[in-house]
Write an enzyme that holds these catalytic residues in place. Structure first.
Site, PDB file in Angstrom:
ATOM      1  CG  LEU A  41      -1.692   1.270   1.506  1.00  0.00           C
ATOM      2  CD1 LEU A  41      -2.596   1.592   0.335  1.00  0.00           C
ATOM      3  CD2 LEU A  41      -2.478   1.151   2.782  1.00  0.00           C
ATOM      4  CB  CYS A  42       0.991   4.224   0.344  1.00  0.00           C
ATOM      5  SG  CYS A  42       1.346   5.983   0.243  1.00  0.00           S
ATOM      6  CB  THR A  43       5.815   4.939  -0.087  1.00  0.00           C
ATOM      7  OG1 THR A  43       5.496   5.060   1.299  1.00  0.00           O
ATOM      8  CG2 THR A  43       5.450   6.217  -0.836  1.00  0.00           C
ATOM      9  CB  THR A  46       4.068   3.485  -5.355  1.00  0.00           C
ATOM     10  OG1 THR A  46       4.295   3.835  -3.988  1.00  0.00           O
ATOM     11  CG2 THR A  46       4.781   4.472  -6.258  1.00  0.00           C
ATOM     12  CB  ALA A  74      -2.154   4.441  -6.044  1.00  0.00           C
TER      13      ALA A  74
END
Length: 170
Positions: A77-79, A97, A127
């Site tokens: 998730l995300c970074t 990301t 993202a």
């Protein structure tokens, strides 16, 4: 289905960037998991806890690199995708990301897609922060079926939005 917070270190209370505390009671055991979700965070600063510190220590990237096996889905998730990248798991593969980190992910060899969720079989990435809802709903749908995902949407009072990019949709 059992959800566990795990650590490569000793079980303990972990404080997140904004003060949220999580009691982590389980050790890293990817052989017991069907799905691993790697969160991101701390991307904007290199002098504190977060993805850069985890990448610099090397412990989590090494553990992630050794984890993949038949039947295991590794997701981020995300970074958190940058941690997967540091483990060599995104190189040459479709992934995504947080929008602010896409250039870094691409520079490290990821085939970055502009989608909230990218499913490449045993690698599923999401993202930015709110894409975590999409990731969760997609994994529920994929692993447990549409009825289960609809039930979760009803409980959350949230409907999945956007198209999940899948390897079969390329």
């Amino acid at each position: 289905m059992e959800v566990r917070y795990v650590t490569t270190g000793r079980p303990r209370r972990v404080r997140a960037a904004y003060g949220t505390e999580i009691q982590v009671t389980h050790r890293w055991a990817p052989e017991e998991a069907d799905v691993i979700v790697v969160p991101g965070g701390g991307y904007g600063r290199r002098d504190g806890p977060g993805v850069w510190a985890e990448i610099a220590s090397g412990v989590l990237p090494r553990a992630l690199a050794a984890a993949p096996r038949r039947g295991l889905t590794v997701s981020s998730l995300c970074t958190g995708a940058l941690l997967l990248s540091a483990a060599g798991l995104t190189k040459g593969r479709p992934c995504t990301t947080h929008h602010g980190a896409k250039a870094d992910l691409k520079a490290q060899g990821g085939l970055v897609k502009d989608a909230r969720v990218v499913d490449d079989g045993d690698l599923v990435t999401a993202a930015g922060v709110t894409s975590g809802l999409e990731l969760g709903l997609w994994l529920v749908r994929r692993e447990l079926g549409a009825d289960a995902a609809i039930g979760v949407e009803g409980t959350l009072e949230y409907e999945a939005r956007g198209t999940v990019w899948t390897a079969s949709s390329s």
